[in-house]
Design an enzyme around this catalytic site. Sequence first.
Site, PDB file in Angstrom:
ATOM      1  N   ARG A   1      57.021  12.250  60.048  1.00 55.96           N
ATOM      2  CA  ARG A   1      58.137  13.192  60.311  1.00 55.96           C
ATOM      3  C   ARG A   1      59.378  12.882  59.481  1.00 55.96           C
ATOM      4  O   ARG A   1      60.517  13.042  59.930  1.00 55.96           O
ATOM      5  CB  ARG A   1      58.493  13.190  61.811  1.00 55.96           C
ATOM      6  CG  ARG A   1      57.424  13.808  62.687  1.00 55.96           C
ATOM      7  CD  ARG A   1      57.844  13.797  64.146  1.00 55.96           C
ATOM      8  NE  ARG A   1      57.966  12.441  64.646  1.00 55.96           N
ATOM      9  CZ  ARG A   1      58.656  12.085  65.727  1.00 55.96           C
ATOM     10  NH1 ARG A   1      59.305  13.002  66.415  1.00 55.96           N
ATOM     11  NH2 ARG A   1      58.698  10.834  66.119  1.00 55.96           N
TER      12      ARG A   1
ATOM     13  N   ILE B   1      66.983  24.433  83.524  1.00 55.69           N
ATOM     14  CA  ILE B   1      65.542  24.632  83.364  1.00 55.69           C
ATOM     15  C   ILE B   1      64.751  23.353  83.639  1.00 55.69           C
ATOM     16  O   ILE B   1      63.545  23.390  83.848  1.00 55.69           O
ATOM     17  CB  ILE B   1      65.243  25.175  81.952  1.00 55.69           C
ATOM     18  CG1 ILE B   1      66.109  26.402  81.666  1.00 55.69           C
ATOM     19  CG2 ILE B   1      63.785  25.541  81.780  1.00 55.69           C
ATOM     20  CD1 ILE B   1      65.984  27.532  82.655  1.00 55.69           C
TER      21      ILE B   1
ATOM     22  N   SER C   1      65.016  19.723  81.973  1.00 55.40           N
ATOM     23  CA  SER C   1      65.359  18.482  81.290  1.00 55.40           C
ATOM     24  C   SER C   1      66.847  18.429  80.996  1.00 55.40           C
ATOM     25  O   SER C   1      67.489  19.460  80.791  1.00 55.40           O
ATOM     26  CB  SER C   1      64.565  18.353  79.991  1.00 55.40           C
ATOM     27  OG  SER C   1      64.842  19.439  79.157  1.00 55.40           O
TER      28      SER C   1
ATOM     29  N   ARG D   1      61.933  20.365  65.012  1.00 48.96           N
ATOM     30  CA  ARG D   1      61.277  20.017  66.275  1.00 48.96           C
ATOM     31  C   ARG D   1      59.764  19.950  66.069  1.00 48.96           C
ATOM     32  O   ARG D   1      59.141  20.876  65.574  1.00 48.96           O
ATOM     33  CB  ARG D   1      61.634  21.045  67.345  1.00 48.96           C
ATOM     34  CG  ARG D   1      60.887  20.861  68.629  1.00 48.96           C
ATOM     35  CD  ARG D   1      61.823  20.599  69.813  1.00 48.96           C
ATOM     36  NE  ARG D   1      61.018  20.344  71.002  1.00 48.96           N
ATOM     37  CZ  ARG D   1      60.809  19.132  71.501  1.00 48.96           C
ATOM     38  NH1 ARG D   1      61.339  18.077  70.942  1.00 48.96           N
ATOM     39  NH2 ARG D   1      60.070  18.979  72.582  1.00 48.96           N
TER      40      ARG D   1
ATOM     41  N   HIS E   1      59.065  29.216  84.471  1.00 47.96           N
ATOM     42  CA  HIS E   1      59.974  29.366  83.332  1.00 47.96           C
ATOM     43  C   HIS E   1      59.154  29.696  82.081  1.00 47.96           C
ATOM     44  O   HIS E   1      58.076  29.159  81.883  1.00 47.96           O
ATOM     45  CB  HIS E   1      60.765  28.078  83.108  1.00 47.96           C
ATOM     46  CG  HIS E   1      61.440  28.017  81.773  1.00 47.96           C
ATOM     47  ND1 HIS E   1      62.546  28.763  81.481  1.00 47.96           N
ATOM     48  CD2 HIS E   1      61.130  27.343  80.639  1.00 47.96           C
ATOM     49  CE1 HIS E   1      62.903  28.531  80.220  1.00 47.96           C
ATOM     50  NE2 HIS E   1      62.055  27.678  79.684  1.00 47.96           N
TER      51      HIS E   1
ATOM     52  N   CYS F   1      59.504  30.777  77.684  1.00 43.87           N
ATOM     53  CA  CYS F   1      60.449  30.896  76.573  1.00 43.87           C
ATOM     54  C   CYS F   1      59.761  31.207  75.250  1.00 43.87           C
ATOM     55  O   CYS F   1      58.535  31.308  75.194  1.00 43.87           O
ATOM     56  CB  CYS F   1      61.284  29.636  76.445  1.00 43.87           C
ATOM     57  SG  CYS F   1      60.369  28.123  76.488  1.00 43.87           S
TER      58      CYS F   1
ATOM     59  N   GLU G   1      63.894  32.593  78.456  1.00 46.14           N
ATOM     60  CA  GLU G   1      64.656  32.681  77.229  1.00 46.14           C
ATOM     61  C   GLU G   1      64.943  34.153  76.986  1.00 46.14           C
ATOM     62  O   GLU G   1      64.031  34.970  77.013  1.00 46.14           O
ATOM     63  CB  GLU G   1      63.808  32.106  76.097  1.00 46.14           C
ATOM     64  CG  GLU G   1      64.521  31.923  74.781  1.00 46.14           C
ATOM     65  CD  GLU G   1      64.244  33.026  73.793  1.00 46.14           C
ATOM     66  OE1 GLU G   1      63.114  33.522  73.752  1.00 46.14           O
ATOM     67  OE2 GLU G   1      65.174  33.389  73.064  1.00 46.14           O
TER      68      GLU G   1
ATOM     69  N   HIS H   1      68.933  26.235  71.820  1.00 45.30           N
ATOM     70  CA  HIS H   1      68.355  25.712  70.584  1.00 45.30           C
ATOM     71  C   HIS H   1      69.414  25.490  69.517  1.00 45.30           C
ATOM     72  O   HIS H   1      69.126  25.085  68.405  1.00 45.30           O
ATOM     73  CB  HIS H   1      67.257  26.644  70.077  1.00 45.30           C
ATOM     74  CG  HIS H   1      66.199  26.857  71.110  1.00 45.30           C
ATOM     75  ND1 HIS H   1      66.235  27.913  71.985  1.00 45.30           N
ATOM     76  CD2 HIS H   1      65.125  26.128  71.440  1.00 45.30           C
ATOM     77  CE1 HIS H   1      65.206  27.818  72.803  1.00 45.30           C
ATOM     78  NE2 HIS H   1      64.516  26.755  72.497  1.00 45.30           N
TER      79      HIS H   1
HETATM   80  N1  GLN Z   1      61.217  22.112  82.237  1.00 46.83           N
HETATM   81  C1  GLN Z   1      61.151  21.989  80.840  1.00 46.83           C
HETATM   82  C2  GLN Z   1      62.438  21.444  80.283  1.00 46.83           C
HETATM   83  O1  GLN Z   1      63.462  21.768  80.782  1.00 46.83           O
HETATM   84  C3  GLN Z   1      60.848  23.295  80.165  1.00 46.83           C
HETATM   85  C4  GLN Z   1      60.762  23.144  78.670  1.00 46.83           C
HETATM   86  C5  GLN Z   1      60.398  24.403  77.937  1.00 46.83           C
HETATM   87  O2  GLN Z   1      60.439  25.460  78.445  1.00 46.83           O
HETATM   88  N2  GLN Z   1      60.025  24.295  76.691  1.00 46.83           N
HETATM   89  O3  GLN Z   1      62.471  20.718  79.351  1.00 46.83           O
HETATM   90 ZN    ZN Z   2      61.869  26.945  77.783  1.00 48.73          ZN
END
Ligand code: GLN
Ligand code: ZN
Length: 756
Positions: free
Chosen positions: A15, A432, A434, A516, A643, A645, A667, A696
Amino acid sequence: MKNSVVGFPRIGKLRELKFLSEKYFKKEIGKDELFENAKELRKEHWLYQKTAGIDYISSNDFSFYDNMLDTAFLLNVIPQRYKDLNLSSIDTYFAMARGYQGEAGDVHALAMKKWFNTNYHYIVPEIEENTDIHVNSDKPFNEYNEAKAYGIDTKPVFIGAFTFLKLATFKGNAKLSDYVTPIINAYKDILIRFNTFNSDWLQFDEPALVTDLTKEDIELFETIYKELLKEKGDIKILLQTYFGDVRDCYDNIIKLDFDGIGLDFLEGRLTKDLINNSPFPDNKILFAGLINGKNIWKSNYKNVTDELENLKKKVSNIVLSTSCSLLHVPYTLNNEPNLKPEIKSHFSFAIEKLEELSTLTKFFSLENYRECAEYLENVELFKKERLYSDESVKLSIEKLTDEDFVRLPTRNERQCLQKDIFKLPKLPTTTIGSFPQTADVKRNRSHYRKGEIDKKTYDANVYQFIKDCIKNQEELDIDVLVHGEYERNDMVEFFGENLSGYVFTDKAWVQSYGTRCVKPPIIFGDIKREKPITVDYSVYAQSLTDKPVKGMLTGPVTILNWSFPREDISLKEMAYQIGIAIKEEVLDLERAGIKIIQIDEAALKEKLPIRKSDWYSEYLDWAIPAFRLCHSSVKPETQIHTHMCYSEFNDIIKDIDNMDADVITFEASRSNLTILDAIKECNFETEVGPGVYDIHSPRVPSVDEIVKALNTMLEKIPEEKLWVNPDCGLKTRGISETVSSLRNLVEAAKIVRNSL
Ligand code: GLN
Ligand code: ZN
């Protein structure tokens, strides 16, 4: 026989490009250092391919962020707001990718979307009324000459004009038809320039050809290429398709003046039939995509050679190729000293796939390759019984009945009951899952991984992070809290590590977007949960506060879609296996007193077939039930969130409602809230939190901006159904921007709440 690689990953085998770019973003290095190092990486990647004996090697597959963005930049499809920043060329490029907030101004990033049916995301080009399309960068030309200086004559690769136009958005009065001639002219200029270099081949990637095409689409494609190919001069043109078959236009494209056509024989279910029905022309080369660019299993040499032998009876000129760019697989097994040899022997990553290509093509120059050791060894491998096969898992799938997929009572009844119990304010705020993965959080994990601290110390640290996180959220006055996910680096890998049947890699990173990368685990055998996975962390977090803390799980479809799947059983079977494991975890959380459980399905759409006619039969008919399986037997008062996205959900909004969750967050901010109309139209029953700002990007949304977004949402979503949240998890963000953003979010929610 010769061989070809559609594209090679660019992020670097450790990376390197990611770390370089991030240093540049933080102004720790300058542009020159960034460029110099990128050049070294490109060299390395070309040399791997050259050394492995690849005949057709791509250039311009390198990108600092994304190839669609590169194409937009190349064609001067740069929205005025980015030009107005008056930044350097590379900074303008990054502003389009990541947004910009600084002395020069304040602009959002361009929208980002899933690249067809992959977990790669592209930047959506935006064409405005005054966009003046012309060749605006030297990147492809420079990179071609760079490779040439190393003695490698590459085939420069471009996103084709058709796919570019189909994926671009048009602003104001701009419409696609106005840009056909300008774009043809720009691509012509590219051809003219490459003619002056005496280059041999050029590759146009047109994955949009594998989508459902209308008559107008096909006409557009023909218009573009009839015109464009007039200018090809001495250059041979490869039309490259991938991710499916070209059933709507095969007969049209074989009549055009292409010199090579790349077809996908793996995901292209009908590719073989197409060739059987209308002969592939003798004056063209078929680039047969038979080496899987998307999965990590070793090729089955017998299958591939049988297929090639068959093709040879019908097609005069064949080049063996990857099915798509190798961008979607990790670099090399050489980075994986911890994989057991009997497991490793089944895998092939990008660099190993180069060897497969060269071995397989070499076979065709041998008298009798079926007796050759490499061939026989491969045949033996595919005969072997798989490790981690589990009868009990197969049995529990057989025992599933219709009731296992239905939650009772109805959602309406549940939602009323839940309103009474939770007594949340209107427009409740939440996040969401984290929180920022600070250096401390990462250090804790890496120390533990390296055996420098024991599990007890590791957990004590995680518990401290959780404690701080709960305190922070209480101070911010958020209504529904999360524990912060400090025990996970990745929402799928973490669960995979706690399920048997999974295999893990150390360095098998794949680019997801920009800098990412993700490290998808590998489903090697039958999946089973051996013990509770998240319960202790969730229970601890809940013990610290009177506010509800969401239990946080990843759903079966996402776990499956973000893993490298097996190829010996169906996706449906794998999804149900994982569904049962997650269901056990959901019930354990509920038993431990967790009242709200979020089951993320971030990647629900990822494997949605590209063609609408396959959506239900091949995917949604098992994907939606797999989610329902997880929560069908919880108590009515337990609130289930989900959730999603990264993609547009408008077209499957009914199916999402059918997942029967109580609340969904998703999202929306980067796709301009178009989802709100779809929600309103279908009388969406699930309560919803469309993201009010884009996580993001590092920019901090203002209170005003969020108030405005909420008011727009309230025009389409009843106030008793609306939640307020960022659009995704916060793990990639810094602490200070996160706290500022959330403070503004809560304040905005309160302002709007009080105005109701
Ligand atoms: N629950 C996860 C977080 O908040 C969801 C991550 C995601 O949707 N990519 O990181
Ligand atoms: Zn997400």
